[in-house]
Design a protein around this motif. Structure first.
Motif, PDB file in Angstrom:
ATOM      1  N   UNK A  51       0.864  -1.176   0.000  1.00  0.00           N
ATOM      2  CA  UNK A  51       0.000   0.000   0.000  1.00  0.00           C
ATOM      3  C   UNK A  51       0.906   1.232   0.000  1.00  0.00           C
ATOM      4  N   UNK A  52       0.776   2.044  -1.017  1.00  0.00           N
ATOM      5  CA  UNK A  52       1.651   3.207  -1.154  1.00  0.00           C
ATOM      6  C   UNK A  52       0.857   4.493  -0.931  1.00  0.00           C
ATOM      7  N   UNK A  53       1.523   5.470  -0.352  1.00  0.00           N
ATOM      8  CA  UNK A  53       0.883   6.766  -0.128  1.00  0.00           C
ATOM      9  C   UNK A  53       1.432   7.768  -1.131  1.00  0.00           C
ATOM     10  N   UNK A  54       0.529   8.552  -1.719  1.00  0.00           N
ATOM     11  CA  UNK A  54       0.977   9.578  -2.674  1.00  0.00           C
ATOM     12  C   UNK A  54       0.252  10.872  -2.420  1.00  0.00           C
ATOM     13  N   UNK A  55       0.908  11.929  -2.854  1.00  0.00           N
ATOM     14  CA  UNK A  55       0.249  13.231  -2.810  1.00  0.00           C
ATOM     15  C   UNK A  55      -0.059  13.647  -4.232  1.00  0.00           C
ATOM     16  N   UNK A  56      -1.345  13.844  -4.545  1.00  0.00           N
ATOM     17  CA  UNK A  56      -1.740  14.232  -5.895  1.00  0.00           C
ATOM     18  C   UNK A  56      -2.168  15.687  -5.894  1.00  0.00           C
ATOM     19  N   UNK A  57      -2.071  16.282  -7.065  1.00  0.00           N
ATOM     20  CA  UNK A  57      -2.554  17.661  -7.206  1.00  0.00           C
ATOM     21  C   UNK A  57      -4.034  17.685  -6.852  1.00  0.00           C
ATOM     22  N   UNK A  58      -4.490  18.703  -6.118  1.00  0.00           N
ATOM     23  CA  UNK A  58      -5.871  18.674  -5.614  1.00  0.00           C
ATOM     24  C   UNK A  58      -6.928  18.635  -6.727  1.00  0.00           C
ATOM     25  N   UNK A  59      -6.549  19.073  -7.935  1.00  0.00           N
ATOM     26  CA  UNK A  59      -7.563  19.092  -9.012  1.00  0.00           C
ATOM     27  C   UNK A  59      -7.814  17.699  -9.578  1.00  0.00           C
ATOM     28  N   UNK A  60      -6.889  16.758  -9.309  1.00  0.00           N
ATOM     29  CA  UNK A  60      -7.084  15.401  -9.829  1.00  0.00           C
ATOM     30  C   UNK A  60      -8.048  14.680  -8.906  1.00  0.00           C
ATOM     31  N   UNK A  61      -9.202  14.405  -9.423  1.00  0.00           N
ATOM     32  CA  UNK A  61     -10.242  13.849  -8.563  1.00  0.00           C
ATOM     33  C   UNK A  61     -10.218  12.327  -8.615  1.00  0.00           C
ATOM     34  N   UNK A  62      -9.973  11.705  -7.494  1.00  0.00           N
ATOM     35  CA  UNK A  62     -10.051  10.246  -7.409  1.00  0.00           C
ATOM     36  C   UNK A  62     -10.893   9.862  -6.210  1.00  0.00           C
ATOM     37  N   UNK A  63     -11.480   8.688  -6.267  1.00  0.00           N
ATOM     38  CA  UNK A  63     -12.321   8.232  -5.175  1.00  0.00           C
ATOM     39  C   UNK A  63     -11.868   6.861  -4.712  1.00  0.00           C
ATOM     40  N   UNK A  64     -12.286   6.537  -3.514  1.00  0.00           N
ATOM     41  CA  UNK A  64     -11.974   5.219  -3.002  1.00  0.00           C
ATOM     42  C   UNK A  64     -12.562   4.157  -3.931  1.00  0.00           C
ATOM     43  N   UNK A  65     -11.782   3.137  -4.247  1.00  0.00           N
ATOM     44  CA  UNK A  65     -12.243   2.063  -5.124  1.00  0.00           C
ATOM     45  C   UNK A  65     -11.865   2.272  -6.580  1.00  0.00           C
ATOM     46  N   UNK A  66     -11.425   3.490  -6.934  1.00  0.00           N
ATOM     47  CA  UNK A  66     -11.029   3.760  -8.328  1.00  0.00           C
ATOM     48  C   UNK A  66      -9.793   2.950  -8.695  1.00  0.00           C
ATOM     49  N   UNK A  67      -9.782   2.504  -9.935  1.00  0.00           N
ATOM     50  CA  UNK A  67      -8.577   1.864 -10.472  1.00  0.00           C
ATOM     51  C   UNK A  67      -7.748   2.981 -11.087  1.00  0.00           C
ATOM     52  N   UNK A  68      -6.467   3.117 -10.686  1.00  0.00           N
ATOM     53  CA  UNK A  68      -5.651   4.208 -11.257  1.00  0.00           C
ATOM     54  C   UNK A  68      -4.333   3.647 -11.789  1.00  0.00           C
ATOM     55  N   UNK A  69      -3.817   4.358 -12.774  1.00  0.00           N
ATOM     56  CA  UNK A  69      -2.476   4.035 -13.249  1.00  0.00           C
ATOM     57  C   UNK A  69      -1.580   5.210 -12.893  1.00  0.00           C
ATOM     58  N   UNK A  70      -0.440   4.891 -12.302  1.00  0.00           N
ATOM     59  CA  UNK A  70       0.442   5.950 -11.809  1.00  0.00           C
ATOM     60  C   UNK A  70       1.803   5.849 -12.462  1.00  0.00           C
ATOM     61  N   UNK A  71       2.357   7.021 -12.738  1.00  0.00           N
ATOM     62  CA  UNK A  71       3.721   7.078 -13.239  1.00  0.00           C
ATOM     63  C   UNK A  71       4.621   7.561 -12.091  1.00  0.00           C
ATOM     64  N   UNK A  72       5.559   6.707 -11.668  1.00  0.00           N
ATOM     65  CA  UNK A  72       6.477   7.084 -10.591  1.00  0.00           C
ATOM     66  C   UNK A  72       7.718   7.696 -11.217  1.00  0.00           C
ATOM     67  N   UNK A  73       7.869   9.004 -11.045  1.00  0.00           N
ATOM     68  CA  UNK A  73       9.004   9.720 -11.637  1.00  0.00           C
ATOM     69  C   UNK A  73      10.315   9.155 -11.087  1.00  0.00           C
ATOM     70  N   UNK A  74      11.224   8.728 -11.964  1.00  0.00           N
ATOM     71  CA  UNK A  74      12.504   8.162 -11.500  1.00  0.00           C
ATOM     72  C   UNK A  74      13.277   9.119 -10.597  1.00  0.00           C
ATOM     73  N   UNK A  75      13.050  10.420 -10.788  1.00  0.00           N
ATOM     74  CA  UNK A  75      13.714  11.423  -9.928  1.00  0.00           C
ATOM     75  C   UNK A  75      13.319  11.252  -8.460  1.00  0.00           C
TER      76      UNK A  75
END
Lengths: 369, 555
Positions: free
Chosen positions: A339-363
């Motif tokens: 289980x990973x924790x992320x901080x997303x820009x507030x305008x990106x709306x996601x809800x519990x149960x959503x399937x998401x694809x994330x890009x982890x910046x190598x930086x």
């Protein structure tokens, strides 16, 4: 004027035996540089500053200001220059402005000690008070000032004698948050304008980043990392630094391949592109830090538009929890076993149960030793 | 609490406290302009004219100035030194040194002065005999103004210490560091920063010690009497205690000025305390206290400080205990030890008047302290929690009477009570004690109530408990430690009370201190010592009992 600290050791006697406050610390503050000592309380940063000021006596080592050795202990021979003869200035956390004196008397105090004439003192104090925007406050008793004004009196007293070195011990920590942010900006430009060498102690990383040319992060009496704010932020060298400057997820991984600009690490999330480092071998196992704020959500249907070299760090999972916190959205995403924790820009709306694809910046992926 | 109820309670308290404090003060003033004691007659300046044309008054005035300021300066200097050693240096025995200023309240000033008279009187003082006959040196005459200044100074040391020490303890050491950084040497910093910042506390201590030595009667009476060295209090006492016709009018005419001076000094004290507090609040907590390393001077300074404790506590107790079991003043040695006797004890304990005095003193201590602390509790609560004009009046009254000299206010009580049925009863003493010592109950309880969070009371009120139930179930239990320690302090003060008692006591209402005072005047040192030991023991028992009670309550 340069500050050079060499091999300083300092232990305190506590009820539970000796405590090492500074463990063989060496550093150099180049002339006209603002350096901050950053670290949690008890890391030795204030002790180091006080050793430079002469308010604390090290057990061994050497401290040089410019070309003058102000403290050294070698083979039983001790060189000591007392604080009143070191010719530097200091701003204290509690300000330490004298309540039995007016603003003028406080600021004039170091000038009197230098033997300046009355007329010179008057004009120098006026100039300094103008610099810190306290014109017209000369006759006020300092007990009648607000916290921010008291802080500026403390600063004025420190800069009035036009020192080449100024030490600042958490000077903003007694201000409220908003005033602290404003003062931080003013302080940076003031110190630059004055062209002094400044050593600045703080536990607040934002303050350290905003103010300094060089940040020195300390822990348990040792220097953990030293560099420009960008260096420390983008290239943290240890789990401690990652934790201290931000938030991250820590997972296990082993090095697959060391490439020219990146290293490839096998993890429970798949193979991750991590920030380059040249001191690792393939098969080496350790921890990978995935920074919470170096992540992007790949919009639905755009999966194939991601630049090819970056396809590596795509992970998908289910949102377990989403909290809206104003400046950002904190989400917990279940990816494989983690289980990973992320901080997303507030305008990106996601809800519990959503399937998401994330890009982890190598930086933001660090293979830590 | 609703407005009308709180107003009513405040009004009742203002009347009670006003009667107790302003009452005798007003009667003193009226008395000074009256023709005769008992019947005021028409307004007259005769008493003033007579007493202020008496050249002996000016001698007493001069002595008072020297005695008062001398002992206050000595006390403050010693207190500053002791507080500095304790809080700012690495002096050894710090735990012990902290105790020194708290113990002397157990020893009555009269007995303390007597102990020194026994050691240093010019004819057969034990130390003087040794100096003269064994060493062949000159003697130290304690029956002198310097002697009085020295002993009173030692006695005022604790109170001065209690004012200076907190300021010293909360002194922010970064204030000094900032000065060093500015290029000023530690020695100069001490003068320009440390001393200047502590100055309000030092002046507060000096003023308080001055008020107290201005009111002092015991030491001038023991040490000044033999050589007729009068100060204003003993001068006033002489006016009402000698001759066929005690002149309360002239006594009042002098007393008014002492009273006014004392009240002015108390407000000066308040001013300095306020400044001292303002200086502290700006400082805040320092990094840590720097203790000056005394180096080679460490042990000598520790011993020097400890010797203050020996002078203050050990010497008087040992001297009194010793003199109470020998037939007359004699140096300790084989001869003295072969003559040990309980004659003094037998004589004192077999006299009926001793039992009367013991009963009176115990009664006044127990009942007086209980009444006093109950009144103090209610008054302090109103001062802290009810903020209206009445509570301000209460606070000012309590503060002003803090400086009331007992002996002078005793004269006022005489004028007030002479035509009432209270006159010459034990109740007169009770009222006088409670009135004069009320501030000593109110001040500590005020700080106790300040520390109790208002929300705790609000919570009880919200729970539906009424005002009375809230006071009984929430406030009183929380304040209990403060109330108990206030009670103990008052009870011990009442056991030792001399200044008022010496004026108000009449045959049948004698107390232990009055008997001791008589024995001092007759130079019956064995009796003085025995009574002194009894008073110290009684104080110790009171302290011990409340300690046990407090511990039981805590567990």
């Amino acid at each position: 004027m340069e500050i050079r600290v060499e091999n300083i050791v300092k232990t305190f006697q506590s009820s539970e035996g000796p405590v090492t406050a500074l463990d063989d610390v060496s550093l150099t503050v180049p002339s006209r540089t603002i350096m901050t000592l950053l670290g949690p309380s008890g890391c030795g940063k204030t002790t180091l500053l006080r050793c430079v000021a002469g308010l604390e006596t090290p057990d061994s080592g050497k401290i040089t200001l410019g070309h003058t050795v102000v403290w050294a202990k070698k083979n039983g021979k001790t060189t000591v220059v007392t604080p009143d003869k070191r010719g530097l200035s200091m701003v204290f956390q509690t300000y330490a402005i004298w309540p039995h004196m007016t603003v003028f008397e406080n600021v004039a105090y170091p000038l009197e000690a230098q033997g300046m004439s009355k007329a010179e003192i008057t004009s120098q104090v006026a100039k300094t008070l103008k610099f810190v925007q306290l014109e017209g406050f000369e006759r006020r008793p300092v007990t009648a000032l607000s916290g921010g004004q008291q802080q500026r009196v403390a600063l004025a007293r420190a800069i009035a004698p036009e020192p080449q070195i100024i030490l600042l011990d958490e000077p903003l920590s007694n201000l409220d948050a908003k005033l602290r942010e404003e003062t931080r900006v003013v302080l940076r430009s003031s110190l630059n304008k004055l062209g002094v060498t400044a050593l600045y102690v703080t536990h607040d990383r934002l303050e350290a980043f905003a103010l300094s040319d060089v940040v020195v992060v300390m822990k348990d009496g040792k220097i953990m990392q030293q560099g420009s704010p960008e260096d420390v932020y983008f290239r943290p060298n240890s789990r401690f630094i990652v934790d201290f400057i931000g938030k991250a997820n820590f997972i296990n991984g082993s090095v697959q391949e060391v490439k020219k600009e990146h290293i490839l690490v096998d993890t429970g999330l798949g193979t991750l592109l991590c920030q380059f480092r040249d001191d690792v071998q393939p098969k080496q196992r350790s921890t990978v830090a995935i920074r919470t704020d170096f992540v992007e959500v790949v919009p639905k249907g755009k999966e194939n538009n991601v630049a090819e070299e970056l396809t590596q760090n795509l992970v998908s999972g289910v949102v377990e929890r989403a909290l809206f916190l104003g400046e950002y959205r904190e989400v917990n995403v279940r990816v494989a076993e983690e289980t990973l924790t992320f901080r997303l820009h507030p305008t990106i709306s996601v809800d519990e149960g959503d399937q998401v694809q994330l890009f982890l910046n190598p930086q933001g992926c660090h293979f830590l030793l | 609490m609703d407005q009308s109820k709180s107003r009513l309670i405040t009004l009742i308290l203002v009347i009670i406290v006003g009667a107790l404090t302003l009452g005798p003060a007003t009667m003193l003033i009226i008395g000074s302009f009256s023709e005769g004691f008992g019947a005021f007659g028409t307004l007259t300046f005769e008493k003033y004219a007579r007493v202020y044309s008496d050249p002996r008054l000016y001698g007493a005035l001069r002595n008072t100035l020297i005695f008062t300021f001398g002992s206050a300066i000595l006390a403050t200097t010693l207190a500053f030194g002791l507080a500095y050693l304790n809080h700012r240096t690495d002096v050894p025995f710090r735990g012990l040194l902290h105790l020194i200023p708290t113990i002397p309240m157990m020893i009555p000033h009269l007995a303390y002065g007597a102990a020194w008279a026994i050691l240093l009187n010019p004819s057969n003082g034990i130390v003087n005999v040794f100096l003269r006959d064994v060493l062949g040196l000159g003697i130290i005459n304690i029956y002198s103004l310097p002697g009085m200044v020295f002993i009173e100074g030692l006695l005022e040391l604790p109170i001065a210490y209690l004012v200076i020490a907190p300021a010293m303890a909360s002194f922010d050491a970064t204030m000094e560091e900032a000065s060093w950084i500015c290029g000023v040497s530690p020695r100069k910093t001490m003068r320009k920063i440390t001393l200047k910042m502590l100055l309000p506390a030092i002046l507060a201590a000096l003023t308080l010690a001055t008020v107290r030595s201005l009111s002092a009667f015991a030491i001038p009476s023991v040490l000044g009497f033999p050589n007729r060295i009068d100060v204003l209090t003993t001068f006033v006492y002489r006016l009402v205690s000698t001759g066929l016709f005690p002149d309360y009018g002239r006594a009042a005419a002098v007393g008014v000025n002492v009273l006014v001076s004392a009240v002015i000094l108390v407000f000066v004290y308040r001013h300095y305390t306020a400044t001292a507090e303002r200086f502290v609040t700006i400082g805040g907590k320092g990094h840590k206290i720097h203790r000056m390393k005394l180096g080679k001077m460490r042990l000598p300074m520790g011993i020097l400080a400890l010797s203050l404790g020996i002078l203050l506590i050990i010497v008087p107790v040992i001297v009194l205990a010793y003199i109470s079991v020998v037939p007359y003043i004699m140096p300790p040695g084989p001869k003295a030890f072969s003559m040990l006797t309980l004659a003094n004890w037998k004589a004192v304990l077999s006299e009926k008047i001793t039992l009367v005095a013991f009963r009176n003193s115990t009664f006044l201590a127990l009942v007086g302290a209980t009444v006093g602390i109950l009144l103090s509790t209610v008054v302090s609560y109103v001062i802290v929690r009810i903020r209206n004009a009445g509570s301000t009046v209460l606070e000012t009254l309590a503060f002003a009477s803090f400086g009331f000299p007992g002996l002078i206010i005793g004269i006022g009580f005489m004028w007030a009570l002479v035509r009432t049925s209270l006159y010459a009863t034990i109740w007169a003493l009770l009222v006088g004690y409670v009135a004069t010592y009320l501030p000593f109950g109110i001040r500590p309880l005020t700080s106790t109530f300040i520390q109790i969070d208002t929300d705790l009371e609000s919570a009880s009120l919200v729970c539906g408990a009424g005002l009375f139930r809230t006071f009984r179930r929430v406030i009183a239990p929380l304040a209990l430690p403060g109330i108990i320690s206030g009670w103990t302090m008052m009870a011990i003060m009442f056991v030792q009370e001399l200044n008022l008692s010496v004026i108000l006591a009449r045959p049948g209402t004698e107390v232990l201190s009055v008997l001791t005072h008589r024995a001092v005047n007759d130079a019956f040192w064995g009796r003085v010592a025995t009574l002194g030991v009894i008073m110290i023991a009684l104080s110790a028992v009171l302290l011990g009992l409340t300690r046990i009670f407090t511990r039981k309550f805590a567990s």
